[in-house]
Design a protein around this motif. Structure first.
Motif, PDB file in Angstrom:
ATOM      1  N   PRO A  42     -68.130  12.300-106.293  1.00 46.18           N
ATOM      2  CA  PRO A  42     -67.975  11.998-104.864  1.00 46.18           C
ATOM      3  C   PRO A  42     -68.112  13.243-104.003  1.00 46.18           C
ATOM      4  O   PRO A  42     -68.022  14.380-104.485  1.00 46.18           O
ATOM      5  N   SER A  43     -68.293  13.022-102.720  1.00 41.43           N
ATOM      6  CA  SER A  43     -68.320  14.095-101.742  1.00 41.43           C
ATOM      7  C   SER A  43     -66.896  14.312-101.203  1.00 41.43           C
ATOM      8  O   SER A  43     -65.915  13.996-101.891  1.00 41.43           O
ATOM      9  N   TYR A  44     -66.785  14.798 -99.984  1.00 42.38           N
ATOM     10  CA  TYR A  44     -65.487  15.145 -99.412  1.00 42.38           C
ATOM     11  C   TYR A  44     -65.412  14.617 -97.981  1.00 42.38           C
ATOM     12  O   TYR A  44     -66.434  14.446 -97.317  1.00 42.38           O
ATOM     13  N   PRO A  45     -64.216  14.370 -97.473  1.00 41.81           N
ATOM     14  CA  PRO A  45     -64.081  13.797 -96.127  1.00 41.81           C
ATOM     15  C   PRO A  45     -64.615  14.716 -95.033  1.00 41.81           C
ATOM     16  O   PRO A  45     -64.409  15.939 -95.077  1.00 41.81           O
ATOM     17  N   ALA A  46     -65.263  14.121 -94.053  1.00 40.01           N
ATOM     18  CA  ALA A  46     -65.784  14.906 -92.930  1.00 40.01           C
ATOM     19  C   ALA A  46     -64.654  15.598 -92.179  1.00 40.01           C
ATOM     20  O   ALA A  46     -64.837  16.713 -91.666  1.00 40.01           O
TER      21      ALA A  46
END
Length: 254
Positions: free
Chosen positions: A23-27
């Motif tokens: 997964p990526s990371y929260p903006a």
């Protein structure tokens, strides 16, 4: 368990799958970090660039270090259209900065950096007053049936592995987590943030996701296949994960 591979360097074996499934990371995390400390930025253990691209999108001057050539190749392709990003194939321990940075960031990798030198290397890389931002994603199943299936399969085939079945508790207070991470004097203005979100994927993708984690990479291949076979039989069509991204902030005091 296989012992002739370095645990922190097994991800390049499955670099493409790692890039696809991690997964990526929260903006909001990116916004909070950039409000805390500004460029130029140095990223430690950038991997395939999940965090790199989020920070690069803000136009900041960023040097991304990554020791694994396969991971670094994907990283370089990801930021090929970003002239503000420089990719360096190097460990943080071996990297020699040509300048001081206003921000040092590390996503999902600080625990792989040598504990004996990492804070000293951070202090040497940061300008006085520069900030360090360390962050990790942690997740656990959102449905009890999935948790039960995971526990049963792991108990049978890999009982030594630790399963996350709920939020991970930090030492209480910012001074406590700093001590837990071995932060020496010379850093202050400590801060923490936590971001909760959800992620849903197919059971096949969830097993692929597990296969990118170091604990599963280091299992003997036949054990890993039996474990994943049991999960294929025991999980439903989809897996819903609760995700918590934790951010730790500190400043290099002048």
């Amino acid at each position: 368990m296989t012992t002739n591979r370095v645990r922190g360097r097994v991800f390049g074996e499955i670099a493409d799958e790692y890039d696809r499934i991690r997964p990526s990371y929260p903006a909001q995390l990116v916004a909070d970090v950039l409000a805390y400390a500004g460029p130029p930025a140095l990223e430690v253990g950038a991997g395939t660039g999940k965090a790199t691209e989020l920070f690069a999108a803000h136009g900041i001057d960023l040097v991304a270090t990554e020791p694994d050539p396969a991971m670094a190749a994907l990283l370089a392709r990801r930021v090929a259209d970003r002239p503000n990003v420089t990719v360096t194939v190097s460990t943080f321990e071996e990297y020699v900065p040509e300048r001081r940075f206003g921000l040092l960031l590390c996503a999902q990798a600080w625990h792989w950096v040598d504990k004996e030198v990492r804070w000293q290397r951070a202090a040497a890389a940061l300008a006085p007053g520069g900030g360090i931002a360390l962050f990790w994603n942690a997740d656990w199943p959102g449905d009890p049936e999935v948790t039960a299936a995971l526990r049963a399969a792991h108990q049978e085939f890999a009982p030594h592995l630790t399963l996350n079945t709920g939020p991970i508790s930090d030492p209480a207070g910012e001074e406590a987590w700093a001590a837990d991470m071995g932060m020496p004097p010379g850093f202050g203005d400590l801060g923490t943030r936590s971001y909760r979100w959800e992620r849903t994927m197919s059971a096949a993708d969830y097993i692929a996701y597990l296969s990118t984690q170091s604990a599963y990479r280091l299992l003997d291949e036949d054990v890993r296949e039996r474990l994943f076979g049991a999960l294929r039989d025991g999980l439903g069509a989809q897996v819903r994960l609760n995700v918590e991204t934790k951010l730790y902030l500190a400043r290099h005091l002048p």
